[in-house]
Write a protein that holds these residues in place. Structure first.
Motif, PDB file in Angstrom:
ATOM      1  N   PRO A 168      -2.363   5.078   2.130  1.00 47.13           N
ATOM      2  CA  PRO A 168      -2.723   3.822   1.456  1.00 47.13           C
ATOM      3  C   PRO A 168      -2.629   2.643   2.422  1.00 47.13           C
ATOM      4  O   PRO A 168      -1.700   2.563   3.228  1.00 47.13           O
ATOM      5  CB  PRO A 168      -1.692   3.723   0.343  1.00 47.13           C
ATOM      6  N   LEU A 169      -3.590   1.742   2.321  1.00 47.70           N
ATOM      7  CA  LEU A 169      -3.643   0.587   3.219  1.00 47.70           C
ATOM      8  C   LEU A 169      -3.239  -0.692   2.507  1.00 47.70           C
ATOM      9  O   LEU A 169      -2.499  -1.516   3.059  1.00 47.70           O
ATOM     10  CB  LEU A 169      -5.060   0.442   3.781  1.00 47.70           C
ATOM     11  N   ARG A 170      -3.734  -0.868   1.259  1.00 49.74           N
ATOM     12  CA  ARG A 170      -3.416  -2.071   0.499  1.00 49.74           C
ATOM     13  C   ARG A 170      -3.116  -1.698  -0.948  1.00 49.74           C
ATOM     14  O   ARG A 170      -3.605  -0.690  -1.465  1.00 49.74           O
ATOM     15  CB  ARG A 170      -4.564  -3.090   0.531  1.00 49.74           C
ATOM     16  N   LEU A 171      -2.350  -2.569  -1.580  1.00 47.35           N
ATOM     17  CA  LEU A 171      -2.038  -2.410  -2.990  1.00 47.35           C
ATOM     18  C   LEU A 171      -2.307  -3.720  -3.703  1.00 47.35           C
ATOM     19  O   LEU A 171      -1.819  -4.772  -3.288  1.00 47.35           O
ATOM     20  CB  LEU A 171      -0.579  -1.989  -3.184  1.00 47.35           C
ATOM     21  N   GLU A 172      -3.085  -3.644  -4.776  1.00 46.94           N
ATOM     22  CA  GLU A 172      -3.422  -4.842  -5.546  1.00 46.94           C
ATOM     23  C   GLU A 172      -2.999  -4.650  -7.008  1.00 46.94           C
ATOM     24  O   GLU A 172      -3.152  -3.569  -7.572  1.00 46.94           O
ATOM     25  CB  GLU A 172      -4.923  -5.113  -5.499  1.00 46.94           C
TER      26      GLU A 172
END
Length: 488
Positions: A310-314
């Motif tokens: 995973p690179l980003r979490l929103e």
């Protein structure tokens, strides 16, 4: 004066206050001695009553059978020679080291007919139970059915000895395989030497959802009731150990033969020698708490594929948009934390987001100076809210919040958060509750449980957790796609 002395086999309680209520039960064989002072207090007499469950002439059930007032249950006057002995002082007696009171207050001596001593011979009465409560009270008149007035008690009373029980589970330890065959062994001894107790033992096993901090409070019966042989017994085996978590045994002793009326019934459990853990790290009484190693590699997939991270979490509902660091385990086996307060952190030794299993992403609540961190507002999430994870290859995974839980730090359900699952889940975790200055951490942990709802991107995984290329979509699909025959 008209005084009753009740000897009850169950533990009797009372709610506070003069208008309180008693709790507990009457049982077959309970005894009551009625003492009446008549002729101006100069003549004393006594009568013995026994609680019977059935109407006379019986037969009556075994001593200890519960039968509360109502129906046929009643006190029956009985006369058994040499069973009752009562003595009243015929002359003034000094109080000695006792504090005595009469109608005038504290006194150093008691007048004639003011002091009573008595006893019951339970052997002569052929009583086979164990008394646990002493309850004196007075009546308004000599009639046995007269209204009761003052109560002194209930007070604890033990006429039987509680045996000493030691137990040991086989196997013990942790990280045991699901379905492991288990049994329990018990030794029952007299509390201070003497004859070895006779009797039987029933065995019970509590599963992960039933175990408490003290061990097994109830549990499921395992096999047949066993007869003690030289004070020891071993349960039948069971393989009902497929769920991950901590299991604990409970042994219940019942006296038989010469031990009836000598030893009390007893149960034994604990959170140590009586317990073992299936697929749970740490000692058998662990299974919960963040200061423990994470679930072992035997039960959690550890190999990630290139481009899966995973690179980003929103979190659109909270305005969260955080970079995701890749985290490992600390030297003590606990999950590491993100280096930056603005980042979230994925536990790379656990499941990959979107694959079958429980992927875990953690984040700070605040910084060293109290400034809000990445997961400051996580507690505001509600079921149905969306969590979006973007992977390094551009794939977007949308998770839906299932529930939010808050646990004390030592009580976080490790298996539920980090353990295996046949479906793809993502669990977010952060601090919560009051800050414990002495421990330099927060008391609680907040866990947000989610499940995979949709996938979109150039490389989309099937919801069974296998990688496969499917036709890309320019938007999040409404359901998790399966392999497409039009793509290679």
């Amino acid at each position: 004066s008209h005084i009753d002395f009740e000897f009850l086999q169950t533990i009797i309680g009372v709610t506070p206050g003069c208008s309180g209520n008693f709790s507990g039960h009457r049982t077959e064989g309970d005894l009551l001695v009625a003492v009446d002072f008549t002729g101006g207090g100069g003549t004393a007499s006594n009568s013995l009553y026994q609680w019977h469950c059935n109407a006379e002439p019986g037969p009556q059930p075994a001593d200890g059978t519960v039968c509360d007032p109502g129906g046929a249950a009643h006190y029956e006057q009985i006369t058994v020679p040499s069973s009752v002995s009562f003595t009243i002082n015929a002359a003034t007696v000094p109080c000695g080291g006792w504090i005595c009171r009469d109608t005038g207050g504290v006194t150093a001596q008691l007048a004639a007919n003011n002091f009573l001593e008595g006893g019951l011979d339970l052997t002569v009465l052929n009583f086979t139970g164990c008394f646990h409560t002493f309850l004196p009270h007075t009546r308004t008149a000599q009639s046995f059915s007269a209204a009761l007035t003052d109560f002194a008690g209930p007070a604890p009373l033990a006429t039987c000895r509680t045996p000493a029980m030691t137990t040991a589970s086989n196997p013990t330890g942790f990280n045991l395989a699901p379905g492991v065959v288990a049994s329990d062994h018990v030794t029952v001894q007299a509390p201070s030497g003497g004859a070895t107790p006779q009797g039987t033992v029933a065995f019970f096993l509590c599963g992960p959802s039933q175990v408490t901090a003290g061990g097994c409070p109830a549990g499921n019966s395992v096999g047949a009731v066993k007869t003690l042989v030289v004070g020891a017994a071993t349960s039948d085996t069971t393989a009902a150990t497929t769920a991950l978590g901590t299991y604990c045994w409970r042994a219940a002793y019942t006296p038989t033969g010469a031990s009836v009326g000598i030893f009390d019934t007893a149960t034994h459990t604990d959170a140590g020698a009586e317990c073992f853990a299936v697929g749970v790290p740490g000692p058998p009484d662990a299974g919960r708490g963040l200061n423990l190693p994470m679930p072992p590699s035997d039960f959690v997939p550890t190999a990630s594929l290139q481009g899966d991270a995973p690179l980003r979490l929103e979190v659109p509902a909270l305005g969260i948009d955080a970079s995701v660091e890749s985290l490992g385990l600390l030297a003590n086996g606990a999950m590491a934390v993100p280096q930056f307060v603005s980042d979230a952190g994925w536990l790379r030794t656990g499941a990959i987001p979107g694959s079958a299993g429980n992927a875990v992403i953690g984040g700070h609540l605040d910084g060293k100076t109290g400034e809000p961190a990445a997961f400051w507002a996580l507690g505001r999430l509600r079921p149905g809210d969306a969590i979006i994870v973007t992977e390094t290859d551009g794939t977007q995974l949308r998770f839906s919040v299932v529930r939010v839980g808050q646990f004390q730090r030592q009580a976080v359900p490790l298996v539920a958060v980090f353990g295996p699952s046949s479906e793809p889940h993502l669990n977010l975790i952060t601090c919560a509750g009051p800050y414990l200055k002495d421990h330099r951490t927060y008391r609680d942990r907040l866990v947000v449980y989610t499940r995979l709802a949709a996938v979109a991107g150039p490389n989309i995984r099937t919801w069974l957790g296998r990688r496969s290329k499917v036709c890309a979509s320019s938007r999040l699909s409404s359901s998790v796609p399966v392999r497409s025959a039009h793509c290679t």
